[in-house]
Scaffold this motif. Sequence first.
Motif, short mmCIF file in Angstrom:
data_model
loop_
_atom_site.label_atom_id
_atom_site.label_comp_id
_atom_site.label_asym_id
_atom_site.label_seq_id
_atom_site.Cartn_x
_atom_site.Cartn_y
_atom_site.Cartn_z
N VAL A 12 0.85 -1.48 -0.07
CA VAL A 12 -0.12 -0.32 0.02
C VAL A 12 1.04 1.25 -0.18
CG1 VAL A 12 0.29 -0.16 2.56
CG2 VAL A 12 -1.94 0.80 1.22
N GLN A 13 0.53 2.46 -0.34
CA GLN A 13 1.08 3.71 -0.37
C GLN A 13 1.00 4.42 1.03
OE1 GLN A 13 -0.21 5.74 -4.29
NE2 GLN A 13 1.69 5.20 -5.02
N ALA A 14 1.69 4.87 1.18
CA ALA A 14 2.34 5.99 2.35
C ALA A 14 0.64 6.86 2.49
CB ALA A 14 2.68 6.37 2.06
N GLY A 15 -0.24 6.90 3.52
CA GLY A 15 -1.34 7.61 3.92
C GLY A 15 -2.26 6.15 3.72
N GLY A 16 -2.17 5.21 3.11
CA GLY A 16 -3.28 4.36 2.65
C GLY A 16 -4.23 3.59 4.23
N SER A 17 -4.75 2.61 3.79
CA SER A 17 -5.42 1.46 4.17
C SER A 17 -5.00 0.36 4.40
CB SER A 17 -6.56 1.93 4.91
OG SER A 17 -6.81 3.70 5.63
N LEU A 18 -5.13 -0.55 5.95
CA LEU A 18 -5.36 -1.76 5.15
C LEU A 18 -6.22 -2.17 6.33
CD1 LEU A 18 -2.10 -3.35 3.97
CD2 LEU A 18 -3.64 -3.40 2.82
N ARG A 19 -6.58 -3.38 5.88
CA ARG A 19 -7.59 -4.24 7.08
C ARG A 19 -7.06 -5.61 7.76
NH1 ARG A 19 -13.70 -5.78 8.18
NH2 ARG A 19 -13.96 -6.35 10.52
N LEU A 20 -6.40 -5.51 8.75
CA LEU A 20 -5.93 -7.55 8.99
C LEU A 20 -7.11 -8.50 9.86
CD1 LEU A 20 -1.94 -5.93 9.56
CD2 LEU A 20 -3.07 -6.63 7.60
N SER A 21 -7.15 -10.12 9.17
CA SER A 21 -7.99 -10.24 10.23
C SER A 21 -6.81 -11.46 10.40
CB SER A 21 -9.07 -10.51 8.96
OG SER A 21 -10.03 -9.88 8.60
N CYS A 22 -7.81 -12.20 11.58
CA CYS A 22 -6.96 -12.97 12.55
C CYS A 22 -7.63 -14.20 13.15
CB CYS A 22 -6.23 -13.04 13.40
SG CYS A 22 -5.60 -13.98 14.35
N GLN A 82 -7.51 -2.69 11.68
CA GLN A 82 -8.14 -2.06 10.89
C GLN A 82 -6.76 -0.57 11.11
OE1 GLN A 82 -10.17 -0.78 8.10
NE2 GLN A 82 -8.99 0.57 7.67
N MET A 83 -5.87 -0.40 9.64
CA MET A 83 -4.74 0.15 9.52
C MET A 83 -4.41 1.35 8.98
SD MET A 83 -1.87 -3.10 9.97
CE MET A 83 -2.08 -3.11 8.65
N ASN A 84 -4.90 2.45 9.37
CA ASN A 84 -4.57 4.23 8.98
C ASN A 84 -3.81 4.49 8.84
OD1 ASN A 84 -7.41 3.04 8.06
ND2 ASN A 84 -8.35 4.00 9.61
N ASP A 90 6.13 1.51 9.23
CA ASP A 90 5.30 0.23 9.21
C ASP A 90 5.44 -0.73 8.43
OD1 ASP A 90 2.83 2.46 9.08
OD2 ASP A 90 3.23 1.95 10.90
N THR A 91 6.49 -1.06 7.55
CA THR A 91 6.28 -1.77 6.77
C THR A 91 6.83 -3.41 8.27
OG1 THR A 91 6.94 -0.37 5.13
CG2 THR A 91 7.92 -3.07 4.77
N ALA A 92 6.52 -4.30 8.40
CA ALA A 92 6.90 -5.71 8.88
C ALA A 92 5.86 -6.67 8.58
CB ALA A 92 6.71 -5.06 10.25
N VAL A 93 6.67 -7.82 9.18
CA VAL A 93 5.70 -8.71 9.00
C VAL A 93 5.01 -8.47 10.36
CG1 VAL A 93 5.78 -11.31 9.66
CG2 VAL A 93 7.35 -10.41 7.46
N GLN A 120 1.59 -16.91 11.77
CA GLN A 120 2.50 -17.13 10.84
C GLN A 120 2.97 -15.70 10.51
OE1 GLN A 120 4.64 -19.79 10.08
NE2 GLN A 120 3.20 -20.67 12.07
N GLY A 121 1.96 -15.00 9.98
CA GLY A 121 2.27 -13.74 9.93
C GLY A 121 1.69 -13.40 8.08
N THR A 122 1.30 -11.98 8.63
CA THR A 122 1.22 -11.25 7.30
C THR A 122 2.06 -10.08 6.83
OG1 THR A 122 -0.59 -11.16 5.25
CG2 THR A 122 -0.77 -9.82 7.98
N GLN A 123 2.32 -9.92 5.52
CA GLN A 123 3.44 -9.04 5.15
C GLN A 123 3.17 -8.08 4.73
OE1 GLN A 123 7.09 -9.10 5.13
NE2 GLN A 123 7.08 -6.43 4.97
N VAL A 124 3.20 -6.80 4.91
CA VAL A 124 3.32 -4.96 5.00
C VAL A 124 3.78 -4.24 4.82
CG1 VAL A 124 1.07 -3.31 6.52
CG2 VAL A 124 0.85 -5.15 6.72
N THR A 125 3.49 -4.42 3.46
CA THR A 125 4.87 -3.28 3.20
C THR A 125 4.20 -2.17 2.44
OG1 THR A 125 5.53 -5.08 1.99
CG2 THR A 125 6.65 -3.30 0.71
N VAL A 126 4.40 -0.67 3.01
CA VAL A 126 4.12 0.30 2.96
C VAL A 126 5.22 1.14 1.82
CG1 VAL A 126 3.05 2.33 4.05
CG2 VAL A 126 3.02 0.61 4.72
N SER A 127 4.73 1.48 0.92
CA SER A 127 5.84 2.48 -0.19
C SER A 127 5.98 4.17 0.27
CB SER A 127 5.31 2.21 -1.47
OG SER A 127 4.16 2.49 -2.10
N SER A 128 6.77 4.62 -0.37
CA SER A 128 7.01 6.30 -0.30
C SER A 128 6.87 7.01 -1.61
CB SER A 128 8.12 6.42 0.78
OG SER A 128 9.04 6.16 -0.25
#
Length: 128
Positions: A12-22, A82-84, A90-93, A120-128
């Motif tokens: 996701v680009q910087a400033g964006g959002s993601l919603r993780l579920s477990c 919910q990540m806004n 914030d890039t991490a597993v 096990q984790g999920t990768q989140v990558t935030v691009s600038s």
Amino acid sequence: QVQLVESGGGLVQAGGSLRLSCAASGRTFSSYGMGWFRQAPGKEREILAAISRSGSRTYYAESVKGRFTISRDNAKNTVYLQMNSLKPEDTAVYSCAVEGYSRGYYYVPRSPNEYDYWGQGTQVTVSS
């Protein structure tokens, strides 16, 4: 056997959002506190947010307070993050975890030592 499966990560680009579920299985999910953690390369695991059994009490790390929201749906055995306003740092597993035993209906487990089961984790990558 306790199983935790994360989903929702991605790029996701910087400033964006993601919603993780477990999604949890193997125990009475509603009887335990839950948490979200992350680990970036070369860094220690960091607790981001945690939620009590009741769902009414939460904890947030300073690094994510005001940007991330943890919630749970006990009927679906699922906890969400919910990540806004995401930032490149914030890039991490990202992993979810469940405490080994219940410390109380309103207790929020804040230490990694209080958790016994991990996904096990999920990768989140935030691009600038």
